[in-house]
Scaffold this motif. Structure first.
Motif, PDB file in Angstrom:
ATOM      1  N   SER A  59       0.827  -1.206   0.000  1.00 31.91           N
ATOM      2  CA  SER A  59       0.000   0.000   0.000  1.00 31.91           C
ATOM      3  C   SER A  59       0.864   1.260   0.000  1.00 31.91           C
ATOM      4  O   SER A  59       2.067   1.210   0.295  1.00 31.91           O
ATOM      5  CB  SER A  59      -0.889   0.015   1.255  1.00 31.91           C
ATOM      6  OG  SER A  59      -0.090   0.203   2.420  1.00 31.91           O
ATOM      7  N   ALA A  60       0.219   2.374  -0.301  1.00 33.50           N
ATOM      8  CA  ALA A  60       0.913   3.663  -0.252  1.00 33.50           C
ATOM      9  C   ALA A  60       1.413   3.943   1.165  1.00 33.50           C
ATOM     10  O   ALA A  60       2.498   4.504   1.341  1.00 33.50           O
ATOM     11  CB  ALA A  60      -0.024   4.775  -0.730  1.00 33.50           C
ATOM     12  N   GLU A  61       0.642   3.535   2.171  1.00 27.61           N
ATOM     13  CA  GLU A  61       1.057   3.734   3.554  1.00 27.61           C
ATOM     14  C   GLU A  61       2.316   2.926   3.861  1.00 27.61           C
ATOM     15  O   GLU A  61       3.179   3.366   4.627  1.00 27.61           O
ATOM     16  CB  GLU A  61      -0.068   3.358   4.523  1.00 27.61           C
ATOM     17  CG  GLU A  61      -1.268   4.289   4.476  1.00 27.61           C
ATOM     18  CD  GLU A  61      -2.193   4.066   3.269  1.00 27.61           C
ATOM     19  OE1 GLU A  61      -2.126   2.997   2.609  1.00 27.61           O
ATOM     20  OE2 GLU A  61      -2.972   4.982   2.973  1.00 27.61           O
ATOM     21  N   GLN A  62       2.442   1.762   3.243  1.00 27.69           N
ATOM     22  CA  GLN A  62       3.618   0.944   3.495  1.00 27.69           C
ATOM     23  C   GLN A  62       4.883   1.534   2.864  1.00 27.69           C
ATOM     24  O   GLN A  62       5.975   1.278   3.353  1.00 27.69           O
ATOM     25  CB  GLN A  62       3.382  -0.496   3.039  1.00 27.69           C
ATOM     26  CG  GLN A  62       2.440  -1.218   4.004  1.00 27.69           C
ATOM     27  CD  GLN A  62       2.049  -2.591   3.530  1.00 27.69           C
ATOM     28  OE1 GLN A  62       1.682  -2.784   2.377  1.00 27.69           O
ATOM     29  NE2 GLN A  62       2.131  -3.565   4.436  1.00 27.69           N
ATOM     30  N   VAL A  63       4.726   2.327   1.835  1.00 30.68           N
ATOM     31  CA  VAL A  63       5.884   3.074   1.317  1.00 30.68           C
ATOM     32  C   VAL A  63       6.436   3.945   2.441  1.00 30.68           C
ATOM     33  O   VAL A  63       7.651   3.994   2.672  1.00 30.68           O
ATOM     34  CB  VAL A  63       5.513   3.945   0.094  1.00 30.68           C
ATOM     35  CG1 VAL A  63       6.667   4.865  -0.298  1.00 30.68           C
ATOM     36  CG2 VAL A  63       5.074   3.092  -1.084  1.00 30.68           C
ATOM     37  N   LEU A  64       5.543   4.601   3.168  1.00 27.59           N
ATOM     38  CA  LEU A  64       5.953   5.476   4.270  1.00 27.59           C
ATOM     39  C   LEU A  64       6.570   4.661   5.409  1.00 27.59           C
ATOM     40  O   LEU A  64       7.537   5.106   6.044  1.00 27.59           O
ATOM     41  CB  LEU A  64       4.772   6.301   4.755  1.00 27.59           C
ATOM     42  CG  LEU A  64       4.118   7.180   3.680  1.00 27.59           C
ATOM     43  CD1 LEU A  64       2.905   7.891   4.242  1.00 27.59           C
ATOM     44  CD2 LEU A  64       5.111   8.163   3.084  1.00 27.59           C
TER      45      LEU A  64
END
Length: 185
Positions: A143-148
């Motif tokens: 997910s995009a959150e996991q990029v962070l």
């Protein structure tokens, strides 16, 4: 030879001791890298806060160890490569995948390869991901959150990698079988 002391709980500055005690409880020892970090309460206390949060992210421990090992190799940081080799194997990362990362290659496991690629890219591009870098990671099922979250793991890893490169702590006997030397530049 390093001019930095590898502090014990008893020899560390008072403000660093709670972190060393916590690491002793978690690992059964105070890792030598933490012993050198302890000379600076600012560094060791900042590190432990981030370290704790990284290990409560949505990433699994094998995924976190993949990022940490990739970072250590990318940063040519010898103590962390040995340490994270041991932890990656303990967390069930396939030995062939660990060996690949130690040689700067990608794991065969597609998810771990995506994590390793993102971690290496973040370091090499100084965080300036291209849209294609971002999309490849998302397309791999993250997910995009996991990029962070990977950014947080890279940040925690950078602290240990840089500290190791500057202080050159001795490798504990229990990690000697995983010794690694950075390629000559």
């Amino acid at each position: 030879m390093s001019s930095y002391t590898v502090h014990t709980i008893e020899s560390a500055p008072v403000q660093s001791r709670p972190v060393l005690e916590q690491l002793q409880q978690s690992f059964g020892l105070v890792p030598n890298i933490a012993g050198t970090m302890a000379a600076s309460p600012v560094l060791i206390n900042g590190f432990i806060g981030l370290f704790q949060r990284v290990h409560t992210s949505s990433l699994t421990e094998p995924q976190i160890q993949t990022v940490l090992l990739t970072d250590a190799v990318t940063n040519a940081s010898e103590w962390p490569v040995a340490f994270h080799t041991a932890l990656a194997l303990k967390e069930g990362v396939h030995p062939a995948d660990v060996d690949a990362m130690r040689h700067g290659d990608l794991p065969k496991d597609a998810g771990l390869a995506a994590l390793s690629t993102l971690a290496r890219t973040l370091i090499e591009k100084r965080g300036r991901l291209a849209d294609s870098d971002h999309r490849s990671f998302i397309d791999a099922g993250f997910s995009a959150e996991q990029v962070l979250e990977v950014i947080a793991v890279v940040a925690a890893s950078t602290i240990t990698n840089y500290t190791s490169s500057v202080t050159r702590p001795p490798l504990e006997a229990m990690f000697e079988e995983f010794v690694w030397h950075a390629p000559a530049r």
